[in-house]
Motif scaffolding. Sequence first.
Motif, short mmCIF file in Angstrom:
data_model
loop_
_atom_site.label_atom_id
_atom_site.label_comp_id
_atom_site.label_asym_id
_atom_site.label_seq_id
_atom_site.Cartn_x
_atom_site.Cartn_y
_atom_site.Cartn_z
N SER A 81 2.83 1.37 0.65
CA SER A 81 3.89 2.14 0.89
C SER A 81 4.32 2.20 2.64
O SER A 81 3.61 1.75 3.26
CB SER A 81 3.68 3.48 0.35
OG SER A 81 2.56 3.94 0.85
N SER A 82 5.29 2.83 2.81
CA SER A 82 5.58 3.15 4.10
C SER A 82 4.69 4.16 4.63
O SER A 82 4.91 5.46 4.00
CB SER A 82 7.14 3.48 4.10
OG SER A 82 7.47 3.61 5.55
N THR A 83 3.74 3.98 5.44
CA THR A 83 2.68 5.12 5.67
C THR A 83 3.12 5.92 6.96
O THR A 83 3.84 5.40 8.05
CB THR A 83 1.37 4.35 5.94
OG1 THR A 83 1.54 3.71 7.23
CG2 THR A 83 1.15 3.69 4.52
N PRO A 84 2.55 7.01 7.14
CA PRO A 84 2.65 7.85 8.41
C PRO A 84 2.16 6.95 9.61
O PRO A 84 2.89 6.91 10.66
CB PRO A 84 1.70 9.02 8.22
CG PRO A 84 1.85 9.10 6.80
CD PRO A 84 1.82 7.78 6.13
N HIS A 136 4.99 4.79 10.77
CA HIS A 136 5.98 5.55 11.48
C HIS A 136 5.79 5.92 12.74
O HIS A 136 6.40 5.67 13.55
CB HIS A 136 6.29 6.58 10.40
CG HIS A 136 6.92 6.24 9.03
ND1 HIS A 136 6.92 7.55 8.14
CD2 HIS A 136 7.54 5.37 9.04
CE1 HIS A 136 7.59 6.81 6.96
NE2 HIS A 136 8.06 5.62 7.36
N ASP A 190 -3.05 2.28 1.97
CA ASP A 190 -2.84 3.31 0.76
C ASP A 190 -4.12 3.47 -0.02
O ASP A 190 -4.32 3.66 -1.21
CB ASP A 190 -2.08 2.44 -0.34
CG ASP A 190 -0.41 2.71 0.08
OD1 ASP A 190 -0.15 3.59 0.69
OD2 ASP A 190 0.43 1.92 -0.61
N SER A 214 -1.89 6.03 4.32
CA SER A 214 -1.58 5.90 2.94
C SER A 214 -0.33 6.69 2.94
O SER A 214 -0.03 7.81 3.44
CB SER A 214 -2.38 6.51 2.02
OG SER A 214 -3.78 5.95 1.88
N GLY A 215 0.80 6.33 2.10
CA GLY A 215 2.17 6.91 1.86
C GLY A 215 2.04 7.63 0.73
O GLY A 215 0.91 7.97 -0.04
N GLU A 216 3.35 7.80 -0.04
CA GLU A 216 3.45 8.34 -1.38
C GLU A 216 3.09 7.28 -2.36
O GLU A 216 3.34 6.23 -2.37
CB GLU A 216 5.17 8.80 -1.49
CG GLU A 216 5.70 9.54 -0.52
CD GLU A 216 5.05 11.01 -1.11
OE1 GLU A 216 5.19 11.42 -2.33
OE2 GLU A 216 4.61 11.85 -0.24
#
Lengths: 339, 339
Positions: free
Chosen positions: A187-190, A193, A265, A322-324
Amino acid sequence: MPAAHSEEQSDDQTAVHPDAQQSVEQSASASDLATWRLPPVTYPSSNPYNRAKEELGRKLFFDPRISENPARTCAACHHPGLGWADSMQRALGNQQGLGRHTPSLINAGYSKAFFWDGRATTLEDAVSQDLLSPGMAKDETPDSIVKRIASIAAYRQEFTTAFSSSGISFERITDALATFLRGIRSSSTPFDHWLLGDSAAIPESAKRGFALFTGKADCIACHTPPNFTDSSFHNTGINTVDPGHYEISGKDKDRNAFKTPGLSDAALTPPYMHNGSKATLAEVIDYYDRGGDTLDGGNELHPLHLNDREKADLLAFLLSLSGEAPETLIPALPLALTP
Amino acid sequence: MPAAHSEEQSDDQTAVHPDAQQSVEQSASASDLATWRLPPVTYPSSNPYNRAKEELGRKLFFDPRISENPARTCAACHHPGLGWADSMQRALGNQQGLGRHTPSLINAGYSKAFFWDGRATTLEDAVSQDLLSPGMAKDETPDSIVKRIASIAAYRQEFTTAFSSSGISFERITDALATFLRGIRSSSTPFDHWLLGDSAAIPESAKRGFALFTGKADCIACHTPPNFTDSSFHNTGINTVDPGHYEISGKDKDRNAFKTPGLSDAALTPPYMHNGSKATLAEVIDYYDRGGDTLDGGNELHPLHLNDREKADLLAFLLSLSGEAPETLIPALPLALTP
């Protein structure tokens, strides 16, 4: 549309944030943050991407008719709701229980070594071995799988569309599945970002943890960017009974050595280690901090002497990877017969 | 958003199309087309609907940890991609094979009798029996299920939200699952659109088939509107070994009698009959046309003497009761531990 992955982090080529750069400058090991950005996944020229092939692979992944045991789909062990793994210590296989933990499929498309022991070097080969493995299927052959799938009328048209000519073969089945698997991305993780310049995306503790990861704790020695794995094999002393990569390479240095898993993740895919013996990431950190357990075979670790704050910082960094948890679409499957 | 169902057909109360009315007037049995419109599903006062409860039920439905056998989720047998059934003749149960065909869950929320023999009369009771059935789980008890689910930290918060107070009980688990199941409705079908006035929604053949269904072939005697079932039990001579509803009622008239299945989306759920012995709807029509097979126990059928065109018309009507196969969302499942 719900998606198993996000490609946001791989498409944008903007510079890293100065805040990120500053943290990195505290570390001797990581010279360039851009190396931590996951590139777009590549598809082999022998099995190029097309959407019809990916969607066909998705159907096969969820179709119990791919197996001689109708309780077993690919998704039964690689459950999309459980991080594309199964949350159990050891894989169930064909109900008899296997010796190792089910690896997550997240970012499998970036890997150069498959299974904990590295017995496959392409995704197509890994899928093929999985479908035919005695631990997974009883008396299964390429022909028996092809026969079952080809008996389903609606699949015949879907293969023709995906491969631009008629015919269902074992190779086409594994090609379609491998194409679907290459779409299962982290996922698109912190952390992503933060790399892109959002200094508030991860807490200060995680930034200190990144410096430890690349510095004092030296996790980066094996968990290299951008997929947090060197695609190689290491003996971390978890288990000296399982020969690991030695079974494949026959080299003494590979005794009890297992593939370095990626960490993207990772919080979505407990438990950890090749035998699922660590329930949480905090347990994993404690294990590495003490240099592993003393076992006859020795291991590559050495004690890290992290204090409690440093352990917490390292955990905060791992959590930032890890993302959502994604939601995943089960497609309607082709019917065996016209009504 | 992908949905397991559409409620379109139940919300609109417009008058039926004159074209539909005309076909019905050819039939002695169906006096009012409005009776064929499926109403909104009702939720019992003891288990009222809320979205958090439905979403919790969705997670439990896909979660292998609800079972002592981690290969078994509710979805393994009631596969959303296979019409919420399994496409096999007989259900697999806990790997040992059961004697009857897995019923589809489509429109289960409208039913008043559950399982082929009617051994449950509410959805909550049916779910409860399924979770504890020896054919489905070995040595499973309400407590063992609750213990596993309650050990998963994130579920504890989700139960509190869904039930407005803390605590995980077996009753709450079955309530959440039943709430999710009530959302599994048949798709928006050509027949529905025809009822709503679109005379081109189904072919002329299907309109003639509807007249046969409600007239000469008298399918409506048991497959009554709006859910195409009388929620009762009939001996159609398929199998005289299985006692059917007799085991529940103890009445001789219920020997070898099985629940009338609904017909909505039937084309998505082959094979047919309580033992899955008919592979296609055309086979089912042939079976009824010849008055069933001659078996010692006798049956309630009599030959219909349909000609080939009439059989084709009846099949066209049955096909008009099925919509597009739905795509279904697998949710992310709660993790057992915080990392």
